[in-house]
Design a protein around this motif. Structure first.
Motif, PDB file in Angstrom:
ATOM      1  N   SER A   1      50.241  40.557  57.337  1.00 53.31           N
ATOM      2  CA  SER A   1      49.452  40.907  58.515  1.00 53.31           C
ATOM      3  C   SER A   1      50.409  41.364  59.610  1.00 53.31           C
ATOM      4  O   SER A   1      51.576  40.969  59.633  1.00 53.31           O
ATOM      5  CB  SER A   1      48.651  39.693  59.004  1.00 53.31           C
TER       6      SER A   1
ATOM      7  N   ALA B   1      35.472  52.638  43.389  1.00 55.17           N
ATOM      8  CA  ALA B   1      36.560  53.608  43.526  1.00 55.17           C
ATOM      9  C   ALA B   1      37.320  53.353  44.818  1.00 55.17           C
ATOM     10  O   ALA B   1      37.284  54.154  45.749  1.00 55.17           O
ATOM     11  CB  ALA B   1      36.002  55.027  43.477  1.00 55.17           C
TER      12      ALA B   1
ATOM     13  N   LEU C   1      25.925  43.347  40.440  1.00 53.99           N
ATOM     14  CA  LEU C   1      25.805  44.066  39.161  1.00 53.99           C
ATOM     15  C   LEU C   1      26.117  43.138  37.997  1.00 53.99           C
ATOM     16  O   LEU C   1      25.406  43.110  37.000  1.00 53.99           O
ATOM     17  CB  LEU C   1      26.859  45.173  39.095  1.00 53.99           C
TER      18      LEU C   1
ATOM     19  N   LEU D   1      41.026  50.887  46.153  1.00 53.06           N
ATOM     20  CA  LEU D   1      42.404  50.687  45.692  1.00 53.06           C
ATOM     21  C   LEU D   1      42.426  50.188  44.245  1.00 53.06           C
ATOM     22  O   LEU D   1      43.163  50.716  43.401  1.00 53.06           O
ATOM     23  CB  LEU D   1      43.098  49.679  46.622  1.00 53.06           C
TER      24      LEU D   1
ATOM     25  N   VAL E   1      33.921  50.867  37.740  1.00 49.58           N
ATOM     26  CA  VAL E   1      32.939  50.827  38.834  1.00 49.58           C
ATOM     27  C   VAL E   1      33.627  50.285  40.077  1.00 49.58           C
ATOM     28  O   VAL E   1      34.092  49.140  40.089  1.00 49.58           O
ATOM     29  CB  VAL E   1      31.728  49.941  38.481  1.00 49.58           C
TER      30      VAL E   1
ATOM     31  N   GLU F   1      41.583  37.949  47.785  1.00 55.31           N
ATOM     32  CA  GLU F   1      41.006  39.104  48.468  1.00 55.31           C
ATOM     33  C   GLU F   1      42.066  39.796  49.324  1.00 55.31           C
ATOM     34  O   GLU F   1      41.906  39.937  50.526  1.00 55.31           O
ATOM     35  CB  GLU F   1      39.776  38.690  49.284  1.00 55.31           C
ATOM     36  N   HIS F   2      43.137  40.184  48.632  1.00 56.02           N
ATOM     37  CA  HIS F   2      44.248  40.816  49.346  1.00 56.02           C
ATOM     38  C   HIS F   2      44.760  42.047  48.626  1.00 56.02           C
ATOM     39  O   HIS F   2      44.648  42.180  47.413  1.00 56.02           O
ATOM     40  CB  HIS F   2      45.385  39.811  49.542  1.00 56.02           C
ATOM     41  N   TRP F   3      45.397  42.872  49.428  1.00 53.41           N
ATOM     42  CA  TRP F   3      45.888  44.181  49.020  1.00 53.41           C
ATOM     43  C   TRP F   3      46.795  44.141  47.793  1.00 53.41           C
ATOM     44  O   TRP F   3      46.638  44.945  46.872  1.00 53.41           O
ATOM     45  CB  TRP F   3      46.618  44.768  50.242  1.00 53.41           C
TER      46      TRP F   3
ATOM     47  N   LEU G   1      43.090  49.956  58.314  1.00 54.09           N
ATOM     48  CA  LEU G   1      41.829  50.089  59.050  1.00 54.09           C
ATOM     49  C   LEU G   1      41.709  49.105  60.207  1.00 54.09           C
ATOM     50  O   LEU G   1      40.910  49.298  61.126  1.00 54.09           O
ATOM     51  CB  LEU G   1      40.625  49.890  58.119  1.00 54.09           C
TER      52      LEU G   1
ATOM     53  N   PRO H   1      44.115  48.016  54.517  1.00 50.11           N
ATOM     54  CA  PRO H   1      44.907  47.349  55.573  1.00 50.11           C
ATOM     55  C   PRO H   1      45.098  48.177  56.847  1.00 50.11           C
ATOM     56  O   PRO H   1      44.982  47.620  57.958  1.00 50.11           O
ATOM     57  CB  PRO H   1      46.237  47.015  54.880  1.00 50.11           C
TER      58      PRO H   1
ATOM     59  N   PHE I   1      49.979  38.165  50.736  1.00 45.21           N
ATOM     60  CA  PHE I   1      49.363  39.049  51.726  1.00 45.21           C
ATOM     61  C   PHE I   1      50.246  39.192  52.946  1.00 45.21           C
ATOM     62  O   PHE I   1      51.229  38.476  53.104  1.00 45.21           O
ATOM     63  CB  PHE I   1      47.946  38.587  52.100  1.00 45.21           C
TER      64      PHE I   1
ATOM     65  N   VAL J   1      26.508  52.524  41.201  1.00 47.04           N
ATOM     66  CA  VAL J   1      26.053  52.047  39.894  1.00 47.04           C
ATOM     67  C   VAL J   1      24.999  50.977  40.162  1.00 47.04           C
ATOM     68  O   VAL J   1      25.239  50.041  40.933  1.00 47.04           O
ATOM     69  CB  VAL J   1      27.235  51.470  39.086  1.00 47.04           C
TER      70      VAL J   1
ATOM     71  N   ALA K   1      38.601  42.962  38.166  1.00 47.59           N
ATOM     72  CA  ALA K   1      39.866  42.791  38.900  1.00 47.59           C
ATOM     73  C   ALA K   1      39.650  43.075  40.381  1.00 47.59           C
ATOM     74  O   ALA K   1      38.629  43.643  40.777  1.00 47.59           O
ATOM     75  CB  ALA K   1      40.923  43.735  38.322  1.00 47.59           C
TER      76      ALA K   1
ATOM     77  N   ALA L   1      30.701  54.041  45.284  1.00 48.04           N
ATOM     78  CA  ALA L   1      29.539  54.208  46.172  1.00 48.04           C
ATOM     79  C   ALA L   1      29.911  54.939  47.460  1.00 48.04           C
ATOM     80  O   ALA L   1      29.086  55.621  48.057  1.00 48.04           O
ATOM     81  CB  ALA L   1      28.950  52.840  46.495  1.00 48.04           C
TER      82      ALA L   1
ATOM     83  N   ILE M   1      41.197  39.442  59.861  1.00 43.59           N
ATOM     84  CA  ILE M   1      40.576  40.662  60.397  1.00 43.59           C
ATOM     85  C   ILE M   1      40.247  40.467  61.879  1.00 43.59           C
ATOM     86  O   ILE M   1      40.543  41.324  62.713  1.00 43.59           O
ATOM     87  CB  ILE M   1      39.285  41.006  59.612  1.00 43.59           C
TER      88      ILE M   1
HETATM   89  C1  LIG Z   1      40.073  46.032  57.592  1.00 44.31           C
HETATM   90  C2  LIG Z   1      40.800  45.400  56.461  1.00 44.31           C
HETATM   91  C3  LIG Z   1      42.141  45.054  56.610  1.00 44.31           C
HETATM   92  C4  LIG Z   1      42.830  44.455  55.573  1.00 44.31           C
HETATM   93  N1  LIG Z   1      44.140  44.110  55.761  1.00 44.31           N
HETATM   94  C5  LIG Z   1      44.813  43.505  54.765  1.00 44.31           C
HETATM   95  C6  LIG Z   1      46.170  43.118  54.953  1.00 44.31           C
HETATM   96  O1  LIG Z   1      46.732  43.314  56.020  1.00 44.31           O
HETATM   97  N2  LIG Z   1      46.826  42.516  53.948  1.00 44.31           N
HETATM   98  C7  LIG Z   1      46.216  42.277  52.753  1.00 44.31           C
HETATM   99  O2  LIG Z   1      46.857  41.726  51.864  1.00 44.31           O
HETATM  100  N3  LIG Z   1      44.929  42.629  52.528  1.00 44.31           N
HETATM  101  C8  LIG Z   1      44.206  43.245  53.511  1.00 44.31           C
HETATM  102  N4  LIG Z   1      42.905  43.601  53.314  1.00 44.31           N
HETATM  103  C9  LIG Z   1      42.258  43.314  52.015  1.00 44.31           C
HETATM  104  C10 LIG Z   1      42.410  44.465  51.017  1.00 44.31           C
HETATM  105  O3  LIG Z   1      42.125  45.677  51.625  1.00 44.31           O
HETATM  106  C11 LIG Z   1      41.462  44.221  49.852  1.00 44.31           C
HETATM  107  O4  LIG Z   1      41.950  43.112  49.151  1.00 44.31           O
HETATM  108  C12 LIG Z   1      41.359  45.417  48.907  1.00 44.31           C
HETATM  109  O5  LIG Z   1      40.747  46.501  49.559  1.00 44.31           O
HETATM  110  C13 LIG Z   1      40.527  45.075  47.677  1.00 44.31           C
HETATM  111  O6  LIG Z   1      40.441  46.193  46.866  1.00 44.31           O
HETATM  112  P1  LIG Z   1      39.318  46.327  45.750  1.00 44.31           P
HETATM  113  O7  LIG Z   1      39.529  47.681  45.143  1.00 44.31           O
HETATM  114  O8  LIG Z   1      39.322  45.134  44.873  1.00 44.31           O
HETATM  115  O9  LIG Z   1      37.911  46.268  46.522  1.00 44.31           O
HETATM  116  P2  LIG Z   1      37.354  47.107  47.744  1.00 44.31           P
HETATM  117  O10 LIG Z   1      38.455  47.680  48.547  1.00 44.31           O
HETATM  118  O11 LIG Z   1      36.349  46.256  48.410  1.00 44.31           O
HETATM  119  O12 LIG Z   1      36.600  48.313  47.045  1.00 44.31           O
HETATM  120  C14 LIG Z   1      35.480  48.156  46.245  1.00 44.31           C
HETATM  121  C15 LIG Z   1      34.773  49.493  46.154  1.00 44.31           C
HETATM  122  O13 LIG Z   1      33.747  49.381  45.187  1.00 44.31           O
HETATM  123  C16 LIG Z   1      32.611  50.063  45.662  1.00 44.31           C
HETATM  124  N5  LIG Z   1      31.428  49.529  44.977  1.00 44.31           N
HETATM  125  C17 LIG Z   1      30.953  48.263  45.048  1.00 44.31           C
HETATM  126  N6  LIG Z   1      29.838  48.146  44.280  1.00 44.31           N
HETATM  127  C18 LIG Z   1      29.643  49.356  43.714  1.00 44.31           C
HETATM  128  C19 LIG Z   1      28.645  49.875  42.842  1.00 44.31           C
HETATM  129  N7  LIG Z   1      27.642  49.128  42.380  1.00 44.31           N
HETATM  130  N8  LIG Z   1      28.725  51.181  42.462  1.00 44.31           N
HETATM  131  C20 LIG Z   1      29.746  51.960  42.908  1.00 44.31           C
HETATM  132  N9  LIG Z   1      30.704  51.520  43.749  1.00 44.31           N
HETATM  133  C21 LIG Z   1      30.650  50.236  44.141  1.00 44.31           C
HETATM  134  C22 LIG Z   1      32.628  49.780  47.154  1.00 44.31           C
HETATM  135  O14 LIG Z   1      31.839  50.730  47.850  1.00 44.31           O
HETATM  136  C23 LIG Z   1      34.118  49.908  47.461  1.00 44.31           C
HETATM  137  O15 LIG Z   1      34.466  51.218  47.774  1.00 44.31           O
HETATM  138  C24 LIG Z   1      42.173  44.196  54.338  1.00 44.31           C
HETATM  139  C25 LIG Z   1      40.812  44.533  54.200  1.00 44.31           C
HETATM  140  C26 LIG Z   1      40.139  45.117  55.246  1.00 44.31           C
HETATM  141  C27 LIG Z   1      38.679  45.471  55.094  1.00 44.31           C
END
Ligand SMILES: Cc1cc2nc3c(=O)[nH]c(=O)nc-3n(C[C@H](O)[C@H](O)[C@H](O)COP(=O)(O)OP(=O)(O)OC[C@H]3O[C@@H](n4cnc5c(N)ncnc54)[C@H](O)[C@@H]3O)c2cc1C
Length: 422
Positions: free
Chosen positions: A336, A12, A259, A14, A10, A305-307, A48, A46, A334, A83, A287, A37, A157
């Motif tokens: 920047s 989709a 959830l 990174l 759940v 909360e990083h990439w 963005l 990143p 992380f 979901v 994760a 979603a 950000i």
């Molecule tokens: C603008 C921006 C810049 C960034 N820059 C950096 C950087 O320079 N360096 C760095 O280290 N990190 C950076 N980050 C942080 C990094 O992007 C995040 O740590 C990373 O995206 C986390 O990935 P994730 O898959 O865990 O969650 P997310 O990317 O938040 O994805 C979660 C997904 O789950 C979906 N979802 C949630 N609930 C549900 C549900 N109930 N049903 C179906 N789908 C659901 C959401 O819609 C979303 O698409 C940045 C973040 C942003 C927003």
């Protein structure tokens, strides 16, 4: 249709895409259902707030895989599908459409969502948050025409948006509740570097300031009113108004735990997981930004909360789902980019957890490494416009041995030779 068990992911983005990839790489030939979603194929966030926001990167470059990768790897990708519930007894998830999908194992990579600013006017059109590609594209359009931008929040950000807005030619005011940008993450010594950087680019800072209201006219934001002082008796005196044709809010994110909570999983400022990324239900894993997992090296529960964490932790979760012995202990990392400053940060400093910062290199020229120490041990390091040192910085941290601050500060002494004690 592949045989074997069904693994449902759940979220989709990174994290979810990396987990699906790892399951196939590890030879899993069961069914993988990846549910997101958002309407877009999984993408990286990143860019963005950096090149993509500034129109310097193609849209295609942000996606984790090309569209064909998912069918080629028998990933049942359900986009634009939220979901809505997890039924742990029946081992199935419910979708917004009313459909259900059964699972043998479930991974939550639901990520995080921006914290909303709880003040009057914050819902006005023109007030921007930045989390999704749609947000980034809207903000890019806004920056193309805005002449004055107010950014609320001087975290990563907020500062990256400030840099993008300055590059787009807008006048920028950053409003921050703390006395320095990034104060909570970096502490005053290194946070000052970012204040100086942005001031040199003519960003106006309002520090130690609270937003009282987003001011609007005809339904569009026209500025930000700061909270004023209070007279004796508690009457608001009213604060300064900063006019802006765009207001961007970057005051942090909150993990998407709804959830998990509704399903009765352990949640504590993130979905709680062990070092193998298992939640309180042994067939459900978590994760990425949503998870607060036990970190064996740091001996604490940590939500990162990083990439880099979103790239690697879901891979570990996937292996764990396959029954492999996993203890995820990568150090938080992380990066920047702002103007001509690029940095990487590795390690973890608990709040108030360091007693000394050592700089190595030229802070004035913004070419240095900063180390955060406690009791002589390096907890974290940040290299600014100095490259190919991150592995060595991480080794110092992982070694957990004492380093000599004078040697650490001396760029002529190789980093591995700065370790002196046990
Ligand atoms: C603008 C921006 C810049 C960034 N820059 C950096 C950087 O320079 N360096 C760095 O280290 N990190 C950076 N980050 C942080 C990094 O992007 C995040 O740590 C990373 O995206 C986390 O990935 P994730 O898959 O865990 O969650 P997310 O990317 O938040 O994805 C979660 C997904 O789950 C979906 N979802 C949630 N609930 C549900 C549900 N109930 N049903 C179906 N789908 C659901 C959401 O819609 C979303 O698409 C940045 C973040 C942003 C927003």
């Amino acid at each position: 249709m592949p045989a074997g068990p069904t693994f449902v992911i759940v979220g989709a983005s990174l994290g979810g895409a990396r987990a699906a990839e790892a399951l196939r790489d590890e030879g899993f030939d069961g069914r993988i259902v990846l549910i997101g979603a958002e309407a877009h194929h999984p993408y990286e966030r990143p860019p963005l707030s950096k090149d993509y926001l500034q129109g310097r990167a193609e849209r295609q470059s942000i996606f984790v895989h090309d569209d064909g990768w998912y069918p080629e790897h028998d990933i049942d990708l359900r986009l634009g599908t939220a979901v809505t519930a997890i039924d742990r007894n029946l081992r199935q998830v419910g979708l917004a459409s009313g459909e259900t999908v059964g699972y043998d194992k479930l991974l939550l990579t639901t990520g995080a969502v921006p914290v909303r600013l709880p003040v009057p006017g914050a819902d006005t059109s023109g007030v921007r948050y930045l989390r999704t590609v749609d947000d980034s594209e809207r903000l890019r359009e806004t920056l193309a025409s805005a002449s004055r931008v107010a950014v609320v929040g001087a975290g990563w950000i907020g500062l990256e948006v400030a840099a993008a807005a300055r590059n787009a030619g807008a006048a920028v005011t950053v409003i921050e509740a703390a006395e320095l940008p990034l104060l909570g993450v970096l502490g005053p010594e290194a946070a000052q570097v970012f204040l100086d950087l942005h001031r040199e680019h003519d960003v106006d800072f309002r520090l130690g300031a609270q937003v009282a209201e987003i001011v609007a006219s005809a339904g569009a934001a026209t500025g930000v009113r700061l909270a004023g002082g209070t007279e004796t008796g508690g009457t608001e005196t009213g604060g300064t108004e900063i006019s802006a044709d765009a207001v961007v809010i970057g005051i942090g994110v909150a993990p998407a735990t709804g959830l998990a909570e509704a399903a009765g999983l352990g949640v504590d400022r993130g979905v709680r997981a062990d070092a193998a990324l298992r939640t309180s239900d042994p067939v459900i894993y978590a994760a990425g930004d949503a998870a607060r997992a036990y970190h064996p090296l740091l001996d604490t529960y940590l939500r990162v909360e990083h990439w880099s964490n979103a790239r690697h932790q879901p891979v570990a979760a996937a292996r764990s789902m396959l029954g492999q012995d996993v203890a995820y202990d990568r150090l938080p990392y992380f990066f920047s980019d702002q103007y001509d400053l690029g940095m990487e940060y590795s390690g973890y400093v608990p709040p108030g957890g360091y007693d000394r910062v050592v700089f190595r290199g030229d802070v004035g020229k913004r070419e240095f490494i900063a180390f955060w120490l406690s009791g002589g041990r390096v907890l974290a390091g940040m290299n600014v416009n100095v490259w190919d040192v991150n592995d060595q910085v991480q080794e110092l941290i992982r070694a957990g041995r004492r380093a000599d601050p004078e040697r650490l500060a001396n760029p002529d002494i190789p980093l591995p030779e700065t370790v002196t004690g046990a």
